[in-house]
Design a protein around this motif. Structure first.
Motif, PDB file in Angstrom:
ATOM      1  N   ILE A  64       0.860  -1.186   0.000  1.00  0.00           N
ATOM      2  CA  ILE A  64       0.000   0.000   0.000  1.00  0.00           C
ATOM      3  C   ILE A  64       0.896   1.235   0.000  1.00  0.00           C
ATOM      4  N   LEU A  65       0.678   2.137  -0.949  1.00  0.00           N
ATOM      5  CA  LEU A  65       1.447   3.375  -0.996  1.00  0.00           C
ATOM      6  C   LEU A  65       0.849   4.390  -0.018  1.00  0.00           C
ATOM      7  N   ILE A  66       1.701   4.926   0.854  1.00  0.00           N
ATOM      8  CA  ILE A  66       1.250   5.885   1.864  1.00  0.00           C
ATOM      9  C   ILE A  66       2.188   7.087   1.840  1.00  0.00           C
ATOM     10  N   LYS A  67       1.594   8.285   1.815  1.00  0.00           N
ATOM     11  CA  LYS A  67       2.374   9.521   1.823  1.00  0.00           C
ATOM     12  C   LYS A  67       2.368  10.142   3.221  1.00  0.00           C
ATOM     13  N   PHE A  68       3.492  10.750   3.582  1.00  0.00           N
ATOM     14  CA  PHE A  68       3.628  11.412   4.883  1.00  0.00           C
ATOM     15  C   PHE A  68       4.184  12.813   4.677  1.00  0.00           C
ATOM     16  N   LYS A  69       3.642  13.759   5.432  1.00  0.00           N
ATOM     17  CA  LYS A  69       4.164  15.113   5.418  1.00  0.00           C
ATOM     18  C   LYS A  69       5.404  15.201   6.306  1.00  0.00           C
ATOM     19  N   ALA A  70       6.265  16.158   6.010  1.00  0.00           N
ATOM     20  CA  ALA A  70       7.450  16.379   6.840  1.00  0.00           C
ATOM     21  C   ALA A  70       7.038  16.605   8.283  1.00  0.00           C
ATOM     22  N   GLY A  71       7.674  15.876   9.193  1.00  0.00           N
ATOM     23  CA  GLY A  71       7.379  15.983  10.614  1.00  0.00           C
ATOM     24  C   GLY A  71       6.349  14.994  11.104  1.00  0.00           C
ATOM     25  N   GLN A  72       5.646  14.327  10.191  1.00  0.00           N
ATOM     26  CA  GLN A  72       4.578  13.409  10.585  1.00  0.00           C
ATOM     27  C   GLN A  72       5.148  12.093  11.094  1.00  0.00           C
ATOM     28  N   MET A  73       4.559  11.582  12.166  1.00  0.00           N
ATOM     29  CA  MET A  73       4.913  10.272  12.689  1.00  0.00           C
ATOM     30  C   MET A  73       4.142   9.199  11.926  1.00  0.00           C
ATOM     31  N   ILE A  74       4.776   8.042  11.718  1.00  0.00           N
ATOM     32  CA  ILE A  74       4.042   6.905  11.171  1.00  0.00           C
ATOM     33  C   ILE A  74       3.186   6.343  12.299  1.00  0.00           C
ATOM     34  N   GLY A 116       8.255  -1.360   5.400  1.00  0.00           N
ATOM     35  CA  GLY A 116       8.046  -0.487   4.255  1.00  0.00           C
ATOM     36  C   GLY A 116       9.288  -0.259   3.426  1.00  0.00           C
ATOM     37  N   LEU A 117       9.077  -0.100   2.121  1.00  0.00           N
ATOM     38  CA  LEU A 117      10.122   0.320   1.199  1.00  0.00           C
ATOM     39  C   LEU A 117       9.987   1.833   1.030  1.00  0.00           C
ATOM     40  N   VAL A 118      11.064   2.571   1.316  1.00  0.00           N
ATOM     41  CA  VAL A 118      11.025   4.027   1.176  1.00  0.00           C
ATOM     42  C   VAL A 118      11.034   4.377  -0.307  1.00  0.00           C
ATOM     43  N   VAL A 119       9.914   4.935  -0.778  1.00  0.00           N
ATOM     44  CA  VAL A 119       9.784   5.318  -2.182  1.00  0.00           C
ATOM     45  C   VAL A 119      10.418   6.683  -2.422  1.00  0.00           C
ATOM     46  N   SER A 120      10.230   7.587  -1.469  1.00  0.00           N
ATOM     47  CA  SER A 120      10.851   8.913  -1.557  1.00  0.00           C
ATOM     48  C   SER A 120      10.942   9.495  -0.157  1.00  0.00           C
ATOM     49  N   GLY A 121      11.822  10.484  -0.008  1.00  0.00           N
ATOM     50  CA  GLY A 121      11.926  11.176   1.270  1.00  0.00           C
ATOM     51  C   GLY A 121      13.006  10.636   2.192  1.00  0.00           C
ATOM     52  N   ASP A 137       8.863  15.502   3.309  1.00  0.00           N
ATOM     53  CA  ASP A 137       7.720  14.883   2.653  1.00  0.00           C
ATOM     54  C   ASP A 137       8.173  13.555   2.060  1.00  0.00           C
ATOM     55  N   SER A 138       7.455  12.493   2.340  1.00  0.00           N
ATOM     56  CA  SER A 138       7.943  11.145   2.028  1.00  0.00           C
ATOM     57  C   SER A 138       6.811  10.230   1.586  1.00  0.00           C
ATOM     58  N   GLU A 139       7.191   9.117   0.982  1.00  0.00           N
ATOM     59  CA  GLU A 139       6.222   8.098   0.574  1.00  0.00           C
ATOM     60  C   GLU A 139       6.814   6.718   0.818  1.00  0.00           C
ATOM     61  N   VAL A 140       5.967   5.802   1.263  1.00  0.00           N
ATOM     62  CA  VAL A 140       6.398   4.444   1.597  1.00  0.00           C
ATOM     63  C   VAL A 140       5.471   3.439   0.925  1.00  0.00           C
ATOM     64  N   LEU A 141       6.048   2.359   0.446  1.00  0.00           N
ATOM     65  CA  LEU A 141       5.262   1.204   0.018  1.00  0.00           C
ATOM     66  C   LEU A 141       5.200   0.256   1.214  1.00  0.00           C
ATOM     67  N   ALA A 142       4.057   0.276   1.898  1.00  0.00           N
ATOM     68  CA  ALA A 142       3.909  -0.498   3.134  1.00  0.00           C
ATOM     69  C   ALA A 142       3.602  -1.954   2.816  1.00  0.00           C
ATOM     70  N   LEU A 143       4.342  -2.847   3.480  1.00  0.00           N
ATOM     71  CA  LEU A 143       4.174  -4.290   3.310  1.00  0.00           C
ATOM     72  C   LEU A 143       3.909  -4.901   4.677  1.00  0.00           C
ATOM     73  N   SER A 144       2.835  -5.660   4.788  1.00  0.00           N
ATOM     74  CA  SER A 144       2.489  -6.215   6.086  1.00  0.00           C
ATOM     75  C   SER A 144       3.495  -7.265   6.524  1.00  0.00           C
ATOM     76  N   PHE A 145       3.704  -7.355   7.846  1.00  0.00           N
ATOM     77  CA  PHE A 145       4.578  -8.392   8.384  1.00  0.00           C
ATOM     78  C   PHE A 145       4.120  -9.767   7.899  1.00  0.00           C
ATOM     79  N   GLN A 146       2.809  -9.974   7.884  1.00  0.00           N
ATOM     80  CA  GLN A 146       2.278 -11.276   7.502  1.00  0.00           C
ATOM     81  C   GLN A 146       2.624 -11.612   6.058  1.00  0.00           C
ATOM     82  N   ASP A 147       2.502 -10.642   5.154  1.00  0.00           N
ATOM     83  CA  ASP A 147       2.840 -10.898   3.748  1.00  0.00           C
ATOM     84  C   ASP A 147       4.334 -11.159   3.582  1.00  0.00           C
ATOM     85  N   LEU A 148       5.170 -10.416   4.302  1.00  0.00           N
ATOM     86  CA  LEU A 148       6.613 -10.646   4.209  1.00  0.00           C
ATOM     87  C   LEU A 148       6.965 -12.063   4.659  1.00  0.00           C
ATOM     88  N   ARG A 149       6.349 -12.517   5.730  1.00  0.00           N
ATOM     89  CA  ARG A 149       6.617 -13.868   6.227  1.00  0.00           C
ATOM     90  C   ARG A 149       6.091 -14.921   5.256  1.00  0.00           C
TER      91      ARG A 149
END
Length: 233
Positions: free
Chosen positions: A32-42, A53-58, A108-120
């Motif tokens: 799942i692609l998720i965008k975050f603003k600068a300063g935002q906590m995940i 997550g794979l860091v797409v940008s930021g 400002d950043s973007e992550v491709l989030a991968l669930s722990f379950q899918d990785l396993r």
């Protein structure tokens, strides 16, 4: 899920670049692609599934937080880096301190989030993915030795940059990262004298990496400061 140009670039810089696309695509298409603003906590709420997550940008800061309010940096991540893979493969449930890691977007950043379950699940299906994950976990273990080397054998400028990044505190107002250490504390911590620290801080300030006031240093350009800390490796 079709990969955008930015995701494709992140993949070229990532651990997945050594594999054929058919090996990793089934896993990444679950992301799942998720965008975050600068300063935002995940965010992480009780009961939510765990994600790596794979860091797409930021640029991100991963850190530990104590009840006393103290923070210590675990790692900074940039485009192409994986976050959370070690946690995904740890067999025990990780709750509380000191295992829980907090993550803040420094830009400002973007992550491709991968669930722990899918990785396993996909790691168990593919020997190539499993070996790739093992190599990345080994890199993270080796990084601890690299930190020791950096703290001991690189130049004053590199050690100072690294110490500032490691001791940064995350805030919710730009520039988001700051350090509450005196010049004498910095000198004692990296094995030099206060006069040298004054000179190096002045240089970093003139180059636009930091700003400073009494016992407080704000990190204006964490990406640039991180590049300085990596010199000499």
């Amino acid at each position: 899920m079709e990969f955008s140009k930015e995701v494709s670039k992140a993949l070229e810089l990532s651990i997945f670049s050594s594999l054929e696309q058919e090996v990793y695509q089934p896993l990444l298409k679950k992301g799942i692609l998720i965008k975050f603003k600068a300063g935002q906590m995940i965010p992480k709420n009780p009961g939510d599934p765990d994600y790596a997550g794979l860091v797409v940008s930021g640029f991100f800061r991963m850190y530990l937080f104590a009840e006393s309010g103290r923070q210590t940096t675990v790692r900074y991540t940039k485009q192409g880096d994986m976050m959370g893979l070690v946690g995904a493969l740890t067999p025990e449930e990780k709750t509380g301190q000191p295992e829980e890691t907090f993550v803040q977007a420094v830009t400002d950043s973007e992550v491709l989030a991968l669930s722990f379950q899918d990785l396993r699940t996909y790691g168990k299906k593919s020997a190539e993915l499993a070996w790739l994950f093992a190599e990345e976990c080994a890199r993270r273990a080796y990084a601890a030795l690299r930190e020791l080397y950096g703290a001991s054998f690189t130049g004053i400028r590199q050690r100072l940059a690294r110490h500032l990044l490691l001791n940064a505190i995350s805030g919710d107002i730009a520039p988001f990262l700051f350090v509450n250490l005196s010049q004498q504390n910095l000198a004692d911590s990296i094995g030099t004298v206060r006069e040298v620290i004054v000179r190096e801080l002045r240089n970093l300030k003139q180059e636009g990496f930091i700003s400073s006031s009494k016992n407080r240093i704000e990190i204006i350009d964490p990406i640039g400061l991180h590049s300085i800390s990596e010199e000499g490796y």
